[in-house]
Structure formats: structure tokens, C-alpha cells
Design an enzyme around this catalytic site. Structure first.
Site, short mmCIF file in Angstrom:
data_model
loop_
_atom_site.label_atom_id
_atom_site.label_comp_id
_atom_site.label_asym_id
_atom_site.label_seq_id
_atom_site.Cartn_x
_atom_site.Cartn_y
_atom_site.Cartn_z
N GLU A 1 4.61 13.28 -2.30
CA GLU A 1 5.85 12.53 -2.16
C GLU A 1 6.57 12.57 -3.51
O GLU A 1 6.11 11.97 -4.48
CB GLU A 1 5.58 11.07 -1.77
CG GLU A 1 6.86 10.30 -1.54
CD GLU A 1 6.71 8.78 -1.56
OE1 GLU A 1 7.52 8.10 -0.92
OE2 GLU A 1 5.80 8.27 -2.24
N ASP B 1 1.05 9.63 -2.28
CA ASP B 1 2.07 8.61 -2.52
C ASP B 1 2.61 8.71 -3.95
O ASP B 1 1.83 8.86 -4.90
CB ASP B 1 1.40 7.23 -2.32
CG ASP B 1 2.39 6.08 -2.29
OD1 ASP B 1 3.28 6.11 -1.44
OD2 ASP B 1 2.24 5.16 -3.12
N HIS C 1 8.09 5.97 6.91
CA HIS C 1 7.89 4.52 6.98
C HIS C 1 8.75 3.75 5.99
O HIS C 1 8.70 2.53 5.96
CB HIS C 1 6.42 4.21 6.75
CG HIS C 1 5.97 4.62 5.38
ND1 HIS C 1 5.92 5.93 4.98
CD2 HIS C 1 5.59 3.89 4.30
CE1 HIS C 1 5.52 5.99 3.72
NE2 HIS C 1 5.32 4.78 3.28
N ASP C 2 9.48 4.46 5.15
CA ASP C 2 10.33 3.81 4.15
C ASP C 2 11.82 3.94 4.47
O ASP C 2 12.65 3.40 3.72
CB ASP C 2 10.11 4.44 2.76
CG ASP C 2 8.71 4.20 2.22
OD1 ASP C 2 8.13 3.14 2.50
OD2 ASP C 2 8.19 5.10 1.53
N ASP D 1 -3.65 9.19 3.33
CA ASP D 1 -2.60 8.85 2.38
C ASP D 1 -3.26 8.44 1.07
O ASP D 1 -3.94 7.42 0.99
CB ASP D 1 -1.75 7.69 2.96
CG ASP D 1 -0.34 7.66 2.42
OD1 ASP D 1 -0.17 7.93 1.22
OD2 ASP D 1 0.58 7.34 3.19
C1 GLO Z 1 7.16 5.06 -1.17
C2 GLO Z 1 5.89 4.72 -0.50
C3 GLO Z 1 5.94 3.25 -0.19
C4 GLO Z 1 5.00 2.39 -0.98
C5 GLO Z 1 5.01 2.66 -2.44
C6 GLO Z 1 3.91 1.94 -3.12
O1 GLO Z 1 7.73 5.31 -2.07
O2 GLO Z 1 5.71 5.54 0.57
O3 GLO Z 1 5.81 2.93 1.15
O4 GLO Z 1 5.43 1.08 -0.83
O5 GLO Z 1 4.87 3.99 -2.69
O6 GLO Z 1 2.69 2.54 -2.83
#
Ligand code: GLO
Length: 537
Positions: free
Chosen positions: A240, A198, A314-315, A97
Site C-alpha cells: 500500500e 499496510d 476499506h478506506d 494483511d
Molecule cells: C490505510 C490503512 C488503514 C489503517 C491504517 C493504520 O492507510 O489501510 O485502514 O487504518 O493504515 O494501520
């Protein structure tokens, strides 16, 4: 041109919550190694490993203090090398990641940067003078409050689009970009399978003009990254991108290989929030909207782009609780949602526990929650006068900890995740929902996912076939047909818990071969609660 990752299935691991091998209550790399055979048996080809780098864990590893070392709680660099080796031995590739929009404030670059205005690392980050004694502008952080943090020592603000312990890197600085390429190559040389990137769409931001996503230099930077790191390797790279349109997605995933392999976009995932508000402001999902969004993303690419398929990460909350029914119909609805997604075109991603039908969590006490986004939002909304009960409803529906309770391996104490005290409480339904039971139960959700993966491997039409929506006006049924030359596969799903009748066009009526279904024998023209069926015509 065919690519290996067109037909792959990716499994996302959130290491902190996956498997704890040493009893400290936190998942670790050795714990992942112990479960590789479980993943091999499921049939996945690739693991996306959420960040395992050195981190003070303000945002569970998305705040990195050293890109070339491993978080103490997760193990050592040697453990990581062993994990790569053991995974490769089983034909499984690992994606790291890449969190390069920001670092931790404990990264040595930031420690230097904040020392003085003329420090060699000052321009690694985004520093601005106050305007009329205030923040330079009203940019907000995703994790509540202003995106600008005052630094007393040097009399300037720094930008943090996430927590104040996640200062944004200054991508306009070519030295920063080179540092990032260097760390990427460090991992490429270790034999990784690629990168998940990310919040990649933020890299071209122009904070002074309040341009955050999709800034003018974004694709230039990605192409530069490509040329300086993975461009000449056969890796999987996935960005992402929350705000991608099909046009933008075609740039990211241009098959000329100048940028990334594929996009990971969220349009379908935002449909149950009130437009223009944020993710905590809920509205019920309208199936027609969902159908339209999938239709758009299934038909927008010809040979000029590639998409990911996912319900969870995971979000996001657990899909069986979100759009299925995690009580009476948990098995049926989890399988229906899986069927719907795994018959589509794109690279499927399974988030840990999804293959078991793991569900959302409802903690009574706000202090049982661990996620910084949730905790900051709670305080922020309380201050703004929201009622405690309403905030908790939003957290139950959308809080990121829904996805972060530990993997449920068995019906033993704490679901077999740890012998110690888990860093976040295990969902008490582990006695009922766990891997041990499901691996050995032929009718389990796990074995259903396993079969869906096999079907993809054995049917090129699922990987490359054209998509056509069936019954587009139907408010209860999601149905489509995939076609590749003379091979045709039909998927019909009842999205709700009421029985429904339907008339499918004649040519798709006869089920020549049922590939998978979540009930026994299927009926003609009628679907039971959450019934799903995939068949050849
Ligand atoms: C989403 C990410 C998230 C992190 C963010 C900061 O947008 O997957 O989990 O908190 O990107 O890195």
C-alpha cells in the site's frame, strides 16, 4: 516473465463486515468459509483478508496485539487453518494483511517498552524526550492531533502516526525487523498466498527530520524482508503506497523479484480532494485529470513494474456513489465503472460489495459512525469552528464507514449479515441491493463482474496488451484500446448521465465482436447515460 498474479483477480474481505456465523453481530472466519462458494462462482483467484489478528480494535484490527494469533471475535487459529484449507481446495489463495508500521499499545512489546527506559523492549518503539516541555516536533497523526503521545511514567513521548493506541515500531532496530520476519514466516508456513502490506512506505521514516514517507532506508528494509521471508516463494506481495510515483513503483515491483510483486497506489483516488488539503476537503472530479492519471500509470511500465487496479477498499467511499450515480443509474454506472477498470492492465481488486453495487451510507447521528478516523476528525473540526453540517457532508462523501457497512446477502433482516445486532448498521437499501437477488439475475452487477473476470481469463490482450488512450480531449468519454500482437480490444465508456456523440478513429469503429456492454445493442457514434462497451476490432 509471466507470473500467476498477472492474470489473477483479487477480492478484498473486511472480515468484521462480511458474514457473521454466530450471531454476535460481527463477521468471522467461519462466516467467510460459508461464502467461499459465492466467491468461487464470481471467479476470483485471491482473497486479501483485512487483518484478522488479535486486536483490541481501536482501528478495527489495524492495531495488532499478537501477530500470530486470531482476534477472539473472528475465531481461532484452527478456524483460520480451516479457512486456508477450504480456500485452497477451491483454488483460492489468501493474502494476509501485514500491519508492521505499528502495533497495538496492548501488544506485549509495547506493554514492556513503556515500563522503563532501560526495558529490553524500549527500542522497539520510537521514544523521544520533550523539547522545551513540548512534543519533539509538530508531526501530526493521520487520525487528527499530534503524532506524539506523552507518557507520564517514563517522561518521554512515543510516536504514533495513527491513533495513540497504534505506537509506531522502530524499524531502525534490527531486532524489530527480525520479529516481523518471524511472524511473516509463521504465516507463510501455514500456506498463505502472500501479503498485502499496510502503509509500507512509512517504514523508512526519520521522525526527527520529519521524513515520513519514502525514507532513505525504505527499499533496503523491503529487500531485507524479501530475503528473510517470501523471497524464494512464489507469493503475491502488494504494498500500500499512497505516495508512489512511477519511478518509486518500479523499485517496489522490480521484476527481478528483490522487493514486492506490485504496488497499490492511490493517485486516481485523490483527484476529488482540494490539492494540498486533506481528504475531507472536497472538489468535483475532472474526468480529464482522471484520464491523465490512468494514462500515466498504464504506460509507465514496460516490463519493469506492475500495478494494481481498484476503485474501492476499506478506506475509500463506494465508487458507485462517488463517481457513478447511486440513484437513477446505479446499475448502468456501476457496470460502466467496472468495464472501465477491468479492461486495463494490472491486477484488479474488487472490494466486498462492489460486485453488487453497494452504495455509501448517510447516518443522521454522528454516534452511528464507528470509524476512529471519522470520529476524531469530527471532534477536531468542531473544535476548530467548522459547522456540523459541513463536517457531515465530508463524512458522507469520504468517511471510511461508507465501505464498512455489512455485506448485503439477502433481503432478510439486516441483509442476512447477522442474526444478532450488527456492530454497525446495515445500509437500508439491502432490500433492493443484495447478493441473493443478484446471483440469480443474469443482468445483475454481480453477473457483469463475473463476465468481466472471465473475459480477462480468456483474453491475454487484457492482461499484457499495450494501452493507448482514445479521444484524450473528450470531457465525457473514457475510451482506450489494448493491443497484443494482432489482437485488439476497444473500451468506450460514457462517464456521465448525458447522452453523448463521438467520433472514434475509423480503424476502431467496426465492432467485430462485442465482449460485454451494459446496454443491449450498441449504437454507432452515440452513447447513452453511463453506457460502456468492450469489443474486439
Ligand atoms: C490505510 C490503512 C488503514 C489503517 C491504517 C493504520 O492507510 O489501510 O485502514 O487504518 O493504515 O494501520
Amino acid at each position: 516473465v509471466k507470473k500467476w498474479w498477472h492474470s489473477s483477480v483479487v477480492y478484498q474481505i473486511y472480515p468484521r463486515s462480511f458474514n457473521d456465523s454466530n450471531g454476535d453481530g460481527i463477521g468471522d472466519l467461519k462466516g467467510i468459509i460459508e461464502k467461499l462458494d459465492y466467491l468461487k462462482n464470481l471467479g476470483i483467484d485471491v482473497i486479501w483478508l483485512s487483518p484478522v489478528f488479535k486486536s483490541p480494535n481501536d482501528d478495527n484490527g489495524y492495531d495488532i496485539s499478537d501477530y500470530e494469533d486470531i482476534m477472539d471475535e473472528f475465531g481461532t487459529l484452527e478456524d483460520m487453518e480451516l479457512l486456508l484449507k477450504e480456500a485452497n481446495n477451491r483454488g483460492i489463495k489468501i493474502l494476509m494483511d501485514l500491519v508492521a508500521n505499528h502495533t497495538s499499545d496492548e501488544h506485549k512489546w509495547f506493554i514492556e517498552s513503556r515500563k522503563s527506559k532501560d526495558n529490553a523492549y524500549r527500542d522497539y518503539y520510537i521514544w523521544r524526550d520533550p523539547v522545551d516541555g513540548h512534543e519533539p516536533n509538530d508531526l501530526g497523526s493521520t487520525f487528527s492531533g499530534s503524532a506524539w503521545e506523552w507518557d507520564e511514567a517514563t517522561g518521554q513521548y512515543y510516536l504514533h502516526l495513527f491513533s495513540k493506541k497504534q505506537p509506531d515500531l522502530n524499524w531502525e532496530n534490527p531486532i524489530v525487523r527480525e520479529e516481523v520476519w518471524k511472524s511473516m514466516n509463521f504465516w507463510i508456513d501455514k500456506g498463505i498466498g502472500g501479503f498485502r502490506m499496510d502503509v509500507i512506505e512509512l517504514l523508512g521514516k526519520i521522525p526527527d527530520e520529519k521524513i515520513i514517507s519514502n525514507g532513505p532506508m525504505l527499499h533496503e528494509y523491503i529487500r531485507e524482508m524479501n530475503r528473510n521471508s517470501f523471497g524464494d516463494k512464489d507469493l503475491l506481495t502488494v504494498g500500500e503506497c499512497w505516495g508512489a510515483t512511477p519511478e518509486i513503483a518500479k523499485m517496489y515491483s522490480n521484476p527481478d523479484g528483490s522487493e514486492l510483486s506490485m504496488v497499490f497506489q492511490f493517485e486516481h483516488i485523490g483527484l476529488d480532494q482540494i490539492p494540498g488539503k486533506d481528504k475531507w476537503d472536497l472538489q468535483p472530479l475532472n474526468l480529464i485529470d482522471l484520464k491523465n492519471v490512468f494514462h500515466k500509470w498504464q504506460t509507465c511500465f514496460h516490463d519493469d513494474g506492475w500495478n494494481s487496479l481498484f476503485w474501492n477498499n476499506h478506506d475509500t467511499p463506494r465508487i458507485v456513489s462517488r463517481w457513478g450515480n447511486d440513484k437513477v443509474y446505479k446499475i448502468e454506472s456501476a457496470k460502466m465503472l467496472a468495464t472501465l477498470l477491468h479492461g486495463l492492465k494490472g491486477t484488479p481488486y474488487i472490494y466486498q460489495g462492489e460486485e453488487l453495487g453497494m452504495a455509501n451510507i448517510k447516518f443522521k447521528d454522528i454516534n452511528q459512525y464507528k470509524d476512529i478516523e471519522t470520529l476524531n476528525m469530527y471532534k477536531d473540526r468542531l473544535n476548530k469552528g467548522y459547522k456540523h453540517e459541513d463536517i457531515m457532508e465530508s463524512i458522507y462523501a469520504k468517511g471510511r464507514d461508507n465501505a464498512r457497512t455489512p455485506m448485503q446477502w439477502s433481503d432478510e433482516i439486516d441483509g442476512g449479515f447477522t442474526t444478532g445486532t450488527p456492530w454497525i448498521e446495515v445500509n437500508p437499501n439491502f432490500t433492493e441491493i443484495n447478493a441473493k437477488e443478484q446471483v440469480s439475475n443474469p443482468n445483475s452487477i454481480y453477473n457483469y463482474y463475473k463476465k468481466l473476470i472471465e473475459i480477462r481469463k480468456n483474453n491475454e490482450v487484457i492482461v499484457y496488451g499495450d494501452f493507448e488512450m482514445l479521444l484524450p480531449e473528450d470531457k465525457n468519454i473514457f475510451a482506450y484500446v489494448r493491443t497484443l500482437k494482432d489482437s485488439k480490444i476497444v473500451v468506450v465508456c460514457n462517464f456521465y448521465e448525458n447522452e453523448v456523440e463521438y467520433n472514434i478513429p475509423k480503424e476502431y469503429e467496426e465492432k467485430k465482436e462485442v465482449l460485454i456492454s451494459n446496454y443491449g445493442l450498441s449504437l454507432t457514434g452515440r452513447l447513452r447515460p453511463f453506457e460502456a462497451i468492450m469489443y474486439r476490432v
